[in-house]
Scaffold this motif. Structure first.
Motif, PDB file in Angstrom:
ATOM      1  N   GLU A  72       0.780  -1.255   0.152  1.00 33.33           N
ATOM      2  CA  GLU A  72      -0.043   0.016  -0.131  1.00 33.33           C
ATOM      3  C   GLU A  72       0.795   1.498   0.130  1.00 33.33           C
ATOM      4  OE1 GLU A  72      -2.943  -0.272   2.937  1.00 33.33           O
ATOM      5  OE2 GLU A  72      -3.370   1.876   3.090  1.00 33.33           O
ATOM      6  N   GLU A  73       1.838   1.016   0.987  1.00 33.73           N
ATOM      7  CA  GLU A  73       2.778   2.367   0.948  1.00 33.73           C
ATOM      8  C   GLU A  73       3.597   2.560  -0.466  1.00 33.73           C
ATOM      9  OE1 GLU A  73       5.029   2.312   4.363  1.00 33.73           O
ATOM     10  OE2 GLU A  73       6.160   4.182   4.303  1.00 33.73           O
ATOM     11  N   ALA A  74       4.101   1.487  -0.625  1.00 31.74           N
ATOM     12  CA  ALA A  74       4.764   1.511  -1.985  1.00 31.74           C
ATOM     13  C   ALA A  74       3.945   1.977  -3.423  1.00 31.74           C
ATOM     14  CB  ALA A  74       5.479   0.094  -2.458  1.00 31.74           C
ATOM     15  N   TRP A  75       2.796   1.862  -3.408  1.00 33.93           N
ATOM     16  CA  TRP A  75       1.875   2.269  -4.487  1.00 33.93           C
ATOM     17  C   TRP A  75       1.281   3.558  -4.182  1.00 33.93           C
ATOM     18  CZ3 TRP A  75       1.815  -0.237  -9.321  1.00 33.93           C
ATOM     19  CH2 TRP A  75       2.467  -1.208  -9.460  1.00 33.93           C
ATOM     20  N   THR A  76       1.190   3.931  -2.799  1.00 35.46           N
ATOM     21  CA  THR A  76       0.419   5.230  -2.703  1.00 35.46           C
ATOM     22  C   THR A  76       1.074   6.401  -2.268  1.00 35.46           C
ATOM     23  OG1 THR A  76      -0.048   4.317  -0.640  1.00 35.46           O
ATOM     24  CG2 THR A  76      -1.707   4.176  -2.384  1.00 35.46           C
ATOM     25  N   ASP A  77       2.517   6.000  -1.691  1.00 35.77           N
ATOM     26  CA  ASP A  77       3.204   7.375  -1.274  1.00 35.77           C
ATOM     27  C   ASP A  77       3.586   7.950  -2.429  1.00 35.77           C
ATOM     28  OD1 ASP A  77       5.290   8.958  -0.360  1.00 35.77           O
ATOM     29  OD2 ASP A  77       5.241   7.677   1.316  1.00 35.77           O
ATOM     30  N   PRO A  78       3.488   9.449  -2.321  1.00 38.49           N
ATOM     31  CA  PRO A  78       4.060  10.037  -3.939  1.00 38.49           C
ATOM     32  C   PRO A  78       5.455  10.067  -4.047  1.00 38.49           C
ATOM     33  CG  PRO A  78       2.770  11.451  -2.165  1.00 38.49           C
ATOM     34  CD  PRO A  78       2.752  10.308  -1.504  1.00 38.49           C
ATOM     35  N   ILE A  79       6.297   9.809  -2.967  1.00 41.50           N
ATOM     36  CA  ILE A  79       7.529   9.673  -2.980  1.00 41.50           C
ATOM     37  C   ILE A  79       8.175   8.773  -4.011  1.00 41.50           C
ATOM     38  CG2 ILE A  79       9.780   9.486  -2.117  1.00 41.50           C
ATOM     39  CD1 ILE A  79       8.884  10.762   0.457  1.00 41.50           C
ATOM     40  N   TYR A  80       7.522   7.388  -3.628  1.00 40.73           N
ATOM     41  CA  TYR A  80       7.859   6.453  -4.383  1.00 40.73           C
ATOM     42  C   TYR A  80       7.525   6.234  -5.870  1.00 40.73           C
ATOM     43  CZ  TYR A  80       8.919   4.951   0.390  1.00 40.73           C
ATOM     44  OH  TYR A  80       9.401   4.926   1.777  1.00 40.73           O
ATOM     45  N   ARG A  81       6.099   6.674  -5.743  1.00 36.42           N
ATOM     46  CA  ARG A  81       5.377   6.966  -7.198  1.00 36.42           C
ATOM     47  C   ARG A  81       6.273   7.937  -8.216  1.00 36.42           C
ATOM     48  NH1 ARG A  81      -0.398   8.978  -7.697  1.00 36.42           N
ATOM     49  NH2 ARG A  81      -0.867   7.542  -5.638  1.00 36.42           N
TER      50      ARG A  81
END
Lengths: 304, 271
Positions: A72-81
């Motif tokens: 969830e964090e990997a796909w929603t956090d703007p930094i990672y995106r």
């Protein structure tokens, strides 16, 4: 080639002993060291990464209950995106430039060099064998603010102020990667050009095609497998490149591998790092499959 | 052929682009200035003299040699068996198994590195040079297989059959007939795996504990501007070493092809 076990159902033991002497068994035995090694050192670790990506990091140990939180964090956090999209964009640009720049030289060596083909190929591949780290470092030395290029141009009186658009950004990363992966693009294209039956080209000419028509209707479609192979060989590893963005990318040129390393290192959040690495891998695999699939459709339509 | 001339000009320009960065190494290695930039200030060998007394670098060099030699031997043993299996025998699942062994060629190295770190830490094995060897064998074996497959492919099977017919055991046939014929391929595989291991950074960076390999040492030096001339001179020595190893490998590969009576395809055996 493989020996088929004798019919008539002898004892199981006898049958197995027979199989052990067969070609198939010899092949298995010889292949097994490398295969088992890859199983233990690659498949098992990759499976472990998958498992860990569903865990949660606690101070020094893991909470081993199943969770999708990391994904969830990997796909929603703007930094990672942002980092993921940037990695894909940079690799995409690198792939297209490298392949377009590589095609003419592969074409030249295949069609115009008569006697020194191996020499040309050797010349093209030699730089690839020198340390990757050093080559990237050299681009840093070349493109830096007081770097070789800027100091050289100022010395020659061509510019007064150092050029800044080549400094520590995504452009620098593209230049460096396009340089580092050039041989990987040239070789597969060269091989597919070599495989083209030259009489097909003569046939096209005899049937009235000009040089340009001939190129687009015969040479290019036949070289397509090499072009696709070259694209994948460049695209897949560059998405996950760590050294280049870290050394010459500055802040605006950082890519996904840098953040993955951070999670396993200073941030010590291995589960999140694992989720990021796997997400990147899945996206890259999906894009690669898409490229292969659409190129197949393209060549099929051409053949019709 | 006007088209050919333009292509030639383009190709030569491209070669210059490929070689330009590498050519800077020897130039700045002998430049008498603490800053790696133009104008050149004078000739010196002091950077090389500094290397001579840099003990940390020497340790890193020994570490790299250890890793490189262990990697070369292990991956060539794996590669010899696998190349023999894939060129001589036909069996179910061969394609899938070979594809799996060759997988590290297309996986981003950072994935390999991350996976190995995770599993070693979980198994409680401390990170060390040995761990680096484990990772390097994984990525070098596909290269060994590629080189040795072409050596075995060029092998005339009737020579082995003749040896068996003349009463040699399969074991002695392998050592007296097969091995001498593919020996140049084996040497080439050893040299190539060693060169790859010597230059590899990412896996070593993740897996090495407190003992750096040479690339990891270089990485640690890059942060300090004052250390750059030293890195450049070390780099030119590495460049020289890689070149010698490579040309030796190419020489042996060609001998392997000549022994088998074929010319080879001139692609370095990697495709």
């Amino acid at each position: 080639m493989s020996a088929v076990p004798a019919e008539g159902k002898p004892l199981l033991g006898g049958r197995f002993r027979f199989w052990l002497k067969s070609e198939e068994a010899s092949g298995f035995k010889l292949l097994s060291p490398a295969f088992l090694y890859a199983l233990v050192m690659l498949a098992a670790p990759l499976a472990m990464v998958v498992v860990i990506s569903f865990w949660t990091q606690e101070l020094i140990d893991f909470d081993r209950s199943f969770t999708l939180k990391n994904y969830e964090e990997a796909w929603t956090d703007p930094i990672y995106r942002v980092l993921m999209l940037r990695s894909l964009a940079i690799s995409g640009i690198v792939t297209v430039t490298t392949v377009i720049l590589a095609f003419p030289i592969a074409y030249f060596v295949s069609f115009h060099v008569k006697h020194h083909k191996p020499l040309w190929i050797l010349l093209i591949t030699i730089p690839f064998w020198t340390s990757y780290l050093l080559r990237v470092f050299l681009w840093k030395v070349i493109l830096g603010y007081n770097g070789v290029l800027n100091s050289g141009l100022i010395e020659l009186g061509l510019i007064e102020e150092p050029l800044t658009f080549i400094l520590y950004n995504a452009t620098t990363v593209v230049i460096t990667l396009a340089h580092a992966w050039a041989p990987f693009a040239i070789l597969p294209i060269f091989v597919s050009l070599e495989k083209i039956d030259r009489s097909l080209l003569e046939a096209a000419e005899d049937l009235g095609d000009g040089p340009i028509q001939r190129f687009f209707r015969v040479t290019l479609p036949l070289a397509m497998p090499g072009v696709i192979a070259a694209s994948l060989i460049v695209f897949i590893p560059t998405v996950g490149d760590y050294v280049t963005p870290r050394l010459v990318g500055g802040n605006s040129g950082l890519m996904i591998a840098n953040i993955i390393q951070l999670q396993f290192g200073q941030a010590s959040n291995a589960p999140l790092g694992a989720a990021l690495a796997l997400s990147a891998m899945v996206i890259v695999a999906a894009i690669s499959v898409l490229i292969v699939w659409s190129s197949r459709r393209f060549t099929k339509r051409q053949a019709r | 052929m006007r088209q050919g001339r333009w292509l030639k000009v383009y190709s030569l320009t491209y070669l210059v682009f490929i070689y330009a960065p590498v050519l800077l190494l020897p130039i700045f290695a002998f430049n008498d200035s603490a800053i790696v930039a133009f104008p050149l200030t004078g000739f010196t060998t002091k950077w090389f003299e500094e290397l001579w007394s840099a003990t940390v670098m020497h340790e890193a060099l020994w570490n790299s040699l250890y890793v490189g030699i262990a990697t070369a031997v292990l991956s060539t043993v794996f590669g010899t068996c696998a190349a023999r299996a894939s060129t001589r025998f036909d069996f179910r699942g061969k394609k899938a198994a070979m594809g799996f062994i060759m997988l590290p060629l297309v996986l981003p190295e950072i994935i390999v590195a991350v996976a190995l770190v995770v599993v070693l830490v979980q198994m409680g094995i401390s990170l060390s040079l040995f761990a680096v060897v484990l990772g390097h064998v994984l990525i070098c074996t596909p290269f060994s297989i590629a080189i040795l497959s072409s050596a075995f492919n060029n092998l005339d099977l009737s020579l082995e059959e003749a040896s068996l017919d003349l009463g040699e055991t399969p074991f002695s046939t392998f050592f007296r007939v097969t091995l001498p014929l593919v020996a140049p391929g084996i040497v080439s595989s050893l040299l190539i795996s060693f060169t790859i291991s010597l230059d590899e950074f990412i896996i070593a960076f993740f897996l090495t504990g407190t003992d750096p390999t040479l690339p990891v040492y270089i990485w640690s030096q890059l942060r300090f501007t004052a250390k750059l001339p030293g890195v450049v001179s070390l780099g030119s020595l590495l460049l020289l070493a890689s070149l010698i190893l490579l040309l030796a490998a190419e020489y042996f590969r060609r001998r392997a092809n000549k022994k088998a009576g074929t010319e080879g395809d001139g692609t370095g055996g990697f495709l």
